[in-house]
Design an enzyme around this catalytic site. Structure first.
Site, mmCIF file in Angstrom:
data_model
loop_
_atom_site.group_PDB
_atom_site.id
_atom_site.type_symbol
_atom_site.label_atom_id
_atom_site.label_comp_id
_atom_site.label_asym_id
_atom_site.label_seq_id
_atom_site.Cartn_x
_atom_site.Cartn_y
_atom_site.Cartn_z
ATOM 1 N N THR A 80 0.851 -1.176 0.000
ATOM 2 C CA THR A 80 0.000 0.000 0.000
ATOM 3 C C THR A 80 0.891 1.230 0.000
ATOM 4 O O THR A 80 2.110 1.104 0.111
ATOM 5 C CB THR A 80 -0.979 -0.003 1.190
ATOM 6 O OG1 THR A 80 -2.001 0.957 0.965
ATOM 7 C CG2 THR A 80 -0.266 0.240 2.510
ATOM 8 N N TYR A 81 0.273 2.383 -0.132
ATOM 9 C CA TYR A 81 1.038 3.623 -0.195
ATOM 10 C C TYR A 81 0.582 4.575 0.901
ATOM 11 O O TYR A 81 -0.613 4.865 1.023
ATOM 12 C CB TYR A 81 0.900 4.273 -1.582
ATOM 13 C CG TYR A 81 1.681 3.490 -2.590
ATOM 14 C CD1 TYR A 81 2.976 3.851 -2.928
ATOM 15 C CD2 TYR A 81 1.161 2.333 -3.145
ATOM 16 C CE1 TYR A 81 3.728 3.088 -3.811
ATOM 17 C CE2 TYR A 81 1.905 1.560 -4.026
ATOM 18 C CZ TYR A 81 3.180 1.953 -4.347
ATOM 19 O OH TYR A 81 3.920 1.177 -5.206
ATOM 20 N N ILE A 82 1.531 5.032 1.683
ATOM 21 C CA ILE A 82 1.260 6.030 2.707
ATOM 22 C C ILE A 82 1.221 7.410 2.048
ATOM 23 O O ILE A 82 0.480 8.284 2.445
ATOM 24 C CB ILE A 82 2.310 5.950 3.827
ATOM 25 C CG1 ILE A 82 2.176 4.577 4.520
ATOM 26 C CG2 ILE A 82 2.174 7.088 4.813
ATOM 27 C CD1 ILE A 82 3.288 4.237 5.467
#
Length: 152
Positions: free
Chosen positions: A29-31
């Site tokens: 996932t991407y923060i």
């Protein structure tokens, strides 16, 4: 400063499966998915990593990667990103002296298969393996950070 130099291709057949020396399941996932810099969180088996990447310039971009405890990665994914956005199986294929990573996407991106090869220099010549089709290096539609935020 670390550099990532890679080229990316659509995959046109499943011949890579017989060529694979290993495979693993990956969740990521991407923060942050800003164009100028992404912050990716990835779990691969019993290992987790936080990776920061700069803006692409063709096949080249800056990259830094740090190991993090899996339990903390799970917590960060839940609290900071709303969970895992990408689920894929990665196959590793050695071909003509280079290691190719072939990602079969699952879930909302089921059917998408991409091949990437990391290169020592931007001008390294490569032999394209039989499973690799159209080159999509630099095509933002195939950036994992874009795939994480939308369905194809």
């Amino acid at each position: 400063m670390a550099l990532e130099i890679e080229r990316k291709f659509l995959v046109k057949d499943k011949s890579y499966i017989k060529m694979a020396v290993s495979s693993s399941c990956i969740r990521q996932t991407y923060i942050s998915d800003r164009t100028d810099g992404t912050v990716r969180l990835r779990v691969c088996g019993d290992r987790a990593f936080l990776t920061l990447k700069g803006r692409n310039s063709g096949a080249v971009r800056h990259e830094w990667e740090y190991p993090v405890p899996v339990a903390e990665a799970e917590e960060m994914a839940s609290l900071l990103a709303g969970g895992w956005a990408i689920d894929k199986t990665r196959y590793m294929v050695d071909y003509c002296g280079l290691t190719w990573e072939i990602d079969e996407f699952h879930g909302r991106h089921e059917g998408l298969v991409l091949a990437e090869v990391e290169l020592p220099t931007a001008d390294t010549e490569i032999v394209i393996p039989p499973f690799a089709g159209e080159e999509v290096t630099g095509d933002v539609r195939y950036y994992n950070s874009v795939l994480a935020s939308q369905a194809l």
